[in-house]
Scaffold this motif. Structure first.
Motif, mmCIF file in Angstrom:
data_model
loop_
_atom_site.group_PDB
_atom_site.id
_atom_site.type_symbol
_atom_site.label_atom_id
_atom_site.label_comp_id
_atom_site.label_asym_id
_atom_site.label_seq_id
_atom_site.Cartn_x
_atom_site.Cartn_y
_atom_site.Cartn_z
ATOM 1 N N GLU A 178 48.599 27.347 25.426
ATOM 2 C CA GLU A 178 49.705 26.666 26.038
ATOM 3 C C GLU A 178 49.791 27.794 26.826
ATOM 4 O O GLU A 178 50.757 27.416 27.702
ATOM 5 N N ARG A 179 48.793 28.956 26.713
ATOM 6 C CA ARG A 179 49.548 30.687 27.401
ATOM 7 C C ARG A 179 48.186 31.299 27.520
ATOM 8 O O ARG A 179 47.368 31.108 26.744
ATOM 9 N N GLY A 180 47.970 32.090 28.354
ATOM 10 C CA GLY A 180 47.373 32.677 28.310
ATOM 11 C C GLY A 180 47.065 33.739 29.616
ATOM 12 O O GLY A 180 47.910 33.788 31.079
ATOM 13 N N GLU A 181 45.682 34.861 30.338
ATOM 14 C CA GLU A 181 45.752 35.949 31.143
ATOM 15 C C GLU A 181 44.515 35.484 31.405
ATOM 16 O O GLU A 181 43.119 35.436 30.468
ATOM 17 N N LEU A 182 44.050 35.952 32.824
ATOM 18 C CA LEU A 182 42.742 35.328 33.111
ATOM 19 C C LEU A 182 42.942 36.530 34.322
ATOM 20 O O LEU A 182 44.001 37.604 34.682
ATOM 21 N N LEU A 183 41.659 37.538 34.266
ATOM 22 C CA LEU A 183 41.579 37.859 35.285
ATOM 23 C C LEU A 183 40.325 37.754 36.323
ATOM 24 O O LEU A 183 38.827 37.606 35.851
ATOM 25 N N ILE A 184 40.579 38.394 37.264
ATOM 26 C CA ILE A 184 39.532 37.821 38.483
ATOM 27 C C ILE A 184 39.392 39.259 38.482
ATOM 28 O O ILE A 184 40.255 39.499 39.524
ATOM 29 N N SER A 185 38.018 39.629 39.031
ATOM 30 C CA SER A 185 37.491 40.507 39.138
ATOM 31 C C SER A 185 36.810 40.483 40.798
ATOM 32 O O SER A 185 35.269 39.291 40.489
ATOM 33 N N THR A 186 36.392 41.341 41.516
ATOM 34 C CA THR A 186 35.053 41.447 42.500
ATOM 35 C C THR A 186 34.735 43.398 42.541
ATOM 36 O O THR A 186 35.945 44.192 42.524
ATOM 37 N N ALA A 187 33.427 42.660 42.664
ATOM 38 C CA ALA A 187 32.466 44.529 42.900
ATOM 39 C C ALA A 187 31.119 44.742 43.202
ATOM 40 O O ALA A 187 30.556 43.626 43.420
ATOM 41 N N ASN A 188 31.195 45.419 44.139
ATOM 42 C CA ASN A 188 29.367 45.653 44.189
ATOM 43 C C ASN A 188 28.566 46.196 43.252
ATOM 44 O O ASN A 188 28.827 47.272 43.032
ATOM 45 N N LEU A 243 31.489 38.415 42.050
ATOM 46 C CA LEU A 243 33.521 38.194 40.926
ATOM 47 C C LEU A 243 32.699 37.619 39.371
ATOM 48 O O LEU A 243 32.028 36.877 39.223
ATOM 49 N N SER A 244 34.176 38.476 39.052
ATOM 50 C CA SER A 244 34.270 38.137 37.367
ATOM 51 C C SER A 244 34.954 37.420 37.393
ATOM 52 O O SER A 244 36.459 37.633 37.892
ATOM 53 N N VAL A 245 35.211 35.805 36.232
ATOM 54 C CA VAL A 245 36.437 35.100 36.111
ATOM 55 C C VAL A 245 36.534 35.403 34.546
ATOM 56 O O VAL A 245 35.195 35.123 34.059
ATOM 57 N N ILE A 246 37.702 36.117 34.207
ATOM 58 C CA ILE A 246 37.666 36.266 32.163
ATOM 59 C C ILE A 246 38.372 36.048 31.714
ATOM 60 O O ILE A 246 39.962 36.019 32.281
ATOM 61 N N ASP A 247 38.955 35.262 30.915
ATOM 62 C CA ASP A 247 40.113 34.978 30.361
ATOM 63 C C ASP A 247 39.894 34.730 28.467
ATOM 64 O O ASP A 247 39.077 35.126 28.071
ATOM 65 N N ASN A 248 41.141 35.272 27.876
ATOM 66 C CA ASN A 248 41.456 35.450 26.698
ATOM 67 C C ASN A 248 41.216 34.514 25.750
ATOM 68 O O ASN A 248 42.134 34.164 24.689
ATOM 69 N N THR A 308 36.127 34.668 27.374
ATOM 70 C CA THR A 308 34.446 34.716 28.147
ATOM 71 C C THR A 308 34.472 35.151 29.086
ATOM 72 O O THR A 308 35.778 35.516 29.592
ATOM 73 N N SER A 309 33.400 34.577 29.481
ATOM 74 C CA SER A 309 33.264 36.074 30.952
ATOM 75 C C SER A 309 31.665 35.659 31.983
ATOM 76 O O SER A 309 31.210 35.883 31.444
ATOM 77 N N PHE A 310 32.478 34.885 33.473
ATOM 78 C CA PHE A 310 31.869 34.857 34.085
ATOM 79 C C PHE A 310 31.065 35.732 35.073
ATOM 80 O O PHE A 310 32.567 35.854 35.350
ATOM 81 N N GLY A 311 30.254 35.534 35.316
ATOM 82 C CA GLY A 311 29.923 36.883 36.255
ATOM 83 C C GLY A 311 28.909 36.698 37.194
ATOM 84 O O GLY A 311 28.031 35.458 36.840
ATOM 85 N N LEU A 312 29.433 36.274 38.497
ATOM 86 C CA LEU A 312 28.481 35.121 39.851
ATOM 87 C C LEU A 312 28.199 36.565 40.651
ATOM 88 O O LEU A 312 29.127 37.465 41.192
ATOM 89 N N TYR A 313 26.902 36.112 40.990
ATOM 90 C CA TYR A 313 26.846 37.590 41.566
ATOM 91 C C TYR A 313 25.821 37.260 42.848
ATOM 92 O O TYR A 313 25.039 36.262 42.965
#
Length: 514
Positions: free
Chosen positions: A268-278, A300-305, A359-364
């Protein structure tokens, strides 16, 4: 006497030089000598194993078999395990079981026979084999799926073409409605096959020179409206991202897919982090990130709780039609499409998840060569330069190979190290008087104390010890779910030596690691 002393010195030198664990036992199965590699492998202090039964190094079932084999050998002389090489399981002091290759030999001493066991840790090899098998399975599924989708597309072309001809010739409304329904269903089938072609990496991409930050910001404008106010989206975008060659439309589709999956996992609710880095994948990374070629990438990282994934879900996450949301209409194609797009773009995708912790996904994606070349000379020598003068770092990590790698990397920076396989063991060490200047701990570990719990106890009871945590999540999202009210900086796995050096250097200087 001189020969005995020399032989003893040679034996000691061989034991300590060996990289594999060596355990010597008497005919009753009691350990009489071990080397340092055995202490590291089985997590006992030097000398702690001597006098104990070799059964402490085996799971209970194997220990029972071992006793019966040795009893039978002493009675009959028939060999079952002597002179053989086999893959078995070992047991560490904390009770965890791991794969080893064991060879056993025998020699006769002055008064009794002795047995020599040589153990080679197979954990890293097994991990690599599983990763390779997973990659090969996905490739095989992709080839099969691509062939089916291609043939199915041919059939749909005929179906749609004939339906359109019928639509042009009919004048009866009832027939026209039926034809329109059939056309829409056929077009849905065509959309399905196009998704399968993306997974099979046979779709037609239109790559462009792209800045991931700009593309993500554009996509987030849509996502915020789609997800609604119950879901907080946080961002952490690097300012100097290298450009990449990707299909912008497919990237946006992949990001939306990951975000919607995260929403479903969060409830029903949550937090999502989207980040980018070299990032730079080098030899140190290979120990942590299997199946990633060395080079310069943009991550490109997509991380949820959210709820996280169990072992079976992680193993099959990228397979087409595998879904944990069948009861809510999930097709199992979302992650398969993301996987196919990233691999077709020359990149890699990683998945890190803990059941109940998100879960954390990392797209390289490969950085364009001209920008990667410009960064190649940056920070190379500084990364391995010693920054410490023997300060002690207590390394807490349950994965033995990651722990070993961490020890090597931190020692290369001039630190002395202590190590523990769990937060519980690290806390016991500190309470018993073990000295440490810095605590470097993983976030998710077995036992009563996870990384945040351990950090909180250390901060309260040993305030002089500075704290740096590390995790595959790398976000405050998991912090909130694990230790309400606590806030610690987290070093994202996988990290470069330069990042580790900078964080530790900041701790030595008294600054907050950030």
């Amino acid at each position: 006497m001189e020969r005995t002393a020399r032989d003893s010195a040679v034996l000691h030198a061989i034991l300590e030089a060996a990289v594999d664990a060596i355990v010597i036992s008497d005919e009753n199965g009691n350990i009489v000598e071990t080397n340092e590699a055995a202490s590291r492998m089985f997590q006992y202090t030097p000398g702690e194993m001597v006098g104990q039964s070799v059964n402490i190094l085996m799971p209970n079932g194997v220990a029972t078999q071992h006793d019966s084999f040795m009893l039978h050998y002493r009675r009959t002389g028939t060999r079952h395990i002597l002179g053989t090489n086999r893959d078995v399981q070992g047991r560490r002091k904390d009770g965890t079981v791991f794969p080893v290759h064991l060879s056993v030999g025998e020699t006769s001493g002055a008064s009794q026979r002795m047995f020599i066991g040589i153990f080679h840790d197979l954990t890293q090899r097994k991990t690599a084999q599983e990763a390779l098998a997973r990659s090969q399975r996905l490739d095989a599924i992709g080839q099969m799926t691509g062939g089916i989708a291609h043939d199915f597309n041919n059939l749909l072309t005929v179906v749609i073409g004939n339906l359109e001809l019928l639509q042009q010739r009919t004048t009866e409304d009832r027939q026209a409605a039926l034809i329109q329904d059939a056309l829409e269903s056929a077009e849905l089938g065509a959309e399905l096959t196009s998704r399968l072609m993306i997974f099979a990496r046979k779709s037609s991409l239109k790559p462009e020179r792209t800045n991931l930050r700009t593309l993500c910001e554009e996509t987030l404008a849509l996502l915020r409206r789609t997800l609604g106010s119950r879901y907080v989206i946080k961002t952490d975008f690097a300012d100097d991202l290298d450009p990449v060659m990707i299909d912008p439309v497919q990237l946006q589709s992949a990001l939306v897919n990951l975000a919607l999956n995260a929403r479903d996992a969060m409830g029903e609710r949550g937090e999502l982090l989207i980040s980018t880095a070299n990032v730079v994948i080098d030899d140190s990374y290979i120990a942590q990130e299997t199946d990633i070629e060395p080079g310069h990438y943009v991550r490109l990282s997509v991380i949820d709780n959210g709820a996280g994934m169990d072992a079976e879900a992680k193993k099959r996450a990228f397979e087409p039609f595998f879904t944990t949301k069948a009861d809510t209409g999930g097709t199992g194609l979302g992650l398969a499409m993301v996987y196919g797009f990233v691999r077709q773009s020359g990149g890699h995708i990683t998945l890190y998840s803990e059941d109940g912790l998100g879960t954390s996904f990392g797209l390289y994606f490969p950085a364009l060569p001209e920008t990667a070349a410009g960064r190649a000379a940056q920070g190379g020598s500084a990364a391995s330069k010693a920054i410490a003068e023997g300060e002690v770092v207590l390394i807490v990590e349950d994965n033995p190979h990651v722990r070993k790698l961490s020890v090597e990397r931190i020692r290369a920076l001039g630190f002395a190290t202590k190590e523990a396989p769990s937060g519980d063991e690290a806390y016991r060490m500190l309470k018993s008087g073990v000295h440490a200047d810095i605590l470097f701990s993983d976030l998710v570990m077995p036992g009563e104390l996870n990384g945040y719990d351990l950090a909180a106890k250390v901060a309260a009871e040993f305030p002089r010890i500075k704290i740096l945590l590390t995790s595959g999540y790398a976000s405050d999202i998991v912090t909130n779910s694990m230790a309400e009210g606590q806030s610690y900086s987290v070093l994202h796995k996988p990290y470069r030596q330069a990042e580790l050096s900078a964080r530790l250097q900041a701790l030595l200087a008294g600054a907050a690691p950030g």
